[in-house]
Design a protein around this motif. Structure first.
Motif, short mmCIF file in Angstrom:
data_model
loop_
_atom_site.label_atom_id
_atom_site.label_comp_id
_atom_site.label_asym_id
_atom_site.label_seq_id
_atom_site.Cartn_x
_atom_site.Cartn_y
_atom_site.Cartn_z
N MET A 1 0.84 -1.18 0.00
CA MET A 1 0.00 0.00 0.00
C MET A 1 0.89 1.24 0.00
N VAL A 2 0.63 2.15 -0.88
CA VAL A 2 1.41 3.38 -0.98
C VAL A 2 0.56 4.52 -0.43
N LEU A 3 1.12 5.25 0.50
CA LEU A 3 0.42 6.41 1.05
C LEU A 3 0.65 7.61 0.16
N GLN A 4 -0.43 8.29 -0.17
CA GLN A 4 -0.28 9.50 -0.98
C GLN A 4 0.05 10.67 -0.08
N GLU A 5 0.94 11.50 -0.56
CA GLU A 5 1.30 12.69 0.21
C GLU A 5 0.14 13.67 0.16
N ARG A 6 -0.20 14.23 1.29
CA ARG A 6 -1.29 15.19 1.36
C ARG A 6 -0.75 16.54 1.75
N ASN A 7 -1.20 17.56 1.09
CA ASN A 7 -0.81 18.92 1.43
C ASN A 7 -1.96 19.57 2.18
N ILE A 8 -1.81 19.64 3.48
CA ILE A 8 -2.86 20.23 4.31
C ILE A 8 -2.38 21.61 4.75
N GLU A 9 -3.16 22.59 4.37
CA GLU A 9 -2.82 23.96 4.72
C GLU A 9 -3.07 24.20 6.20
N ASN A 10 -2.13 24.84 6.88
CA ASN A 10 -2.31 25.18 8.29
C ASN A 10 -3.35 26.28 8.39
N LYS A 11 -4.47 26.00 9.02
CA LYS A 11 -5.56 26.97 9.11
C LYS A 11 -5.54 27.63 10.48
N THR A 12 -5.87 28.90 10.49
CA THR A 12 -5.94 29.65 11.74
C THR A 12 -7.26 30.40 11.81
N VAL A 13 -7.62 30.80 13.00
CA VAL A 13 -8.81 31.59 13.25
C VAL A 13 -8.45 32.62 14.32
N ASP A 14 -9.00 33.81 14.22
CA ASP A 14 -8.72 34.85 15.21
C ASP A 14 -9.45 34.54 16.50
N LEU A 15 -8.71 34.50 17.60
CA LEU A 15 -9.27 34.28 18.93
C LEU A 15 -8.89 35.50 19.76
N GLN A 16 -9.87 36.36 20.02
CA GLN A 16 -9.60 37.58 20.77
C GLN A 16 -9.46 37.26 22.26
N ILE A 17 -8.38 37.78 22.85
CA ILE A 17 -8.05 37.51 24.25
C ILE A 17 -8.06 38.81 25.03
N LEU A 18 -8.75 38.81 26.17
CA LEU A 18 -8.69 39.94 27.10
C LEU A 18 -7.95 39.47 28.34
N LYS A 19 -6.80 40.08 28.60
CA LYS A 19 -6.05 39.77 29.82
C LYS A 19 -6.62 40.66 30.93
N MET A 20 -7.15 40.02 31.97
CA MET A 20 -7.83 40.74 33.04
C MET A 20 -6.87 41.47 33.97
N ALA B 1 -11.96 24.45 18.00
CA ALA B 1 -12.52 23.46 17.08
C ALA B 1 -13.82 23.99 16.46
N PRO B 2 -14.09 23.60 15.21
CA PRO B 2 -15.35 23.99 14.59
C PRO B 2 -16.52 23.25 15.25
N VAL B 3 -17.68 23.86 15.20
CA VAL B 3 -18.88 23.29 15.80
C VAL B 3 -19.96 23.14 14.72
N TRP B 4 -20.56 21.98 14.70
CA TRP B 4 -21.72 21.74 13.84
C TRP B 4 -22.94 21.67 14.73
N GLN B 5 -24.05 22.22 14.28
CA GLN B 5 -25.30 22.05 15.00
C GLN B 5 -26.22 21.18 14.18
N ALA B 6 -27.03 20.39 14.85
CA ALA B 6 -27.91 19.43 14.19
C ALA B 6 -29.25 20.05 13.83
N ASN B 7 -29.82 19.59 12.73
CA ASN B 7 -31.24 19.80 12.43
C ASN B 7 -31.93 18.56 12.95
#
Length: 162
Positions: free
Chosen positions: A1-20, A130-136
């Protein structure tokens, strides 16, 4: 079995932080490939909390955050604390919803046999966004035919596999 190389882009999301407080450290990823970022205890006045064996407590972090809609932050134990000291979280993973705006607090438990000292600035948990899915929710009158489902209604351990 040969594994195919996968190019997965590093994804980011803005997470706003308030230091108290001015001496709260902004969270960061320890390595480029880290899934989680460390969460640290914020105990400036007391300097430390003694978590007696078999007890639990709520630990401040001094952080608030704005989580983008469609995401959650999961709070997870740190494997080193669990292995070396029996320290974990009472609900794991803990979920922080995108509409929560209060202080991030960690619900920590000592499953160990000895008291555990948590000092100001100690890494006590890790967080993963993590992403969230909501159900119907679709009401049905009966479940679909399960003739091809060998598990059926068996519960815990019903697959028969070790």
């Amino acid at each position: 079995m040969v594994l195919q190389e996968r190019n997965i882009e590093n994804k980011t999301v803005d997470l706003q932080i308030l230091k108290m407080h001015k001496d709260v450290e902004t969270p960061f990823y320890a390595t480029k490939s880290s899934a989680g970022f460390d969460i640290k205890a914020f105990i400036p006045q007391e300097g430390e909390i003694i978590l007696k064996a078999g007890t639990r407590d709520k630990i401040s972090t001094g952080l608030k955050m704005v989580i983008p809609e469609g995401f959650e932050v999961q709070i997870r134990p740190r494997s080193g604390l669990a292995f070396k000291n029996g320290i974990s979280l009472t609900n794991t993973p803990g979920t922080i919803d995108s509409d929560y705006r209060g202080e991030l607090q960690i619900l920590i438990i000592n499953h160990g046999h000895e008291d555990f000292v948590i000092k100001h600035g100690d890494r006590i948990a890790q967080a993963v966004i993590a992403p969230v899915w909501q159900a119907n929710f679709l009401e049905i009158n009966e479940l679909p035919d399960e003739s091809n489902n060998t598990r059926g209604t068996g519960g815990f351990g019903s697959t028969g596999k070790n």
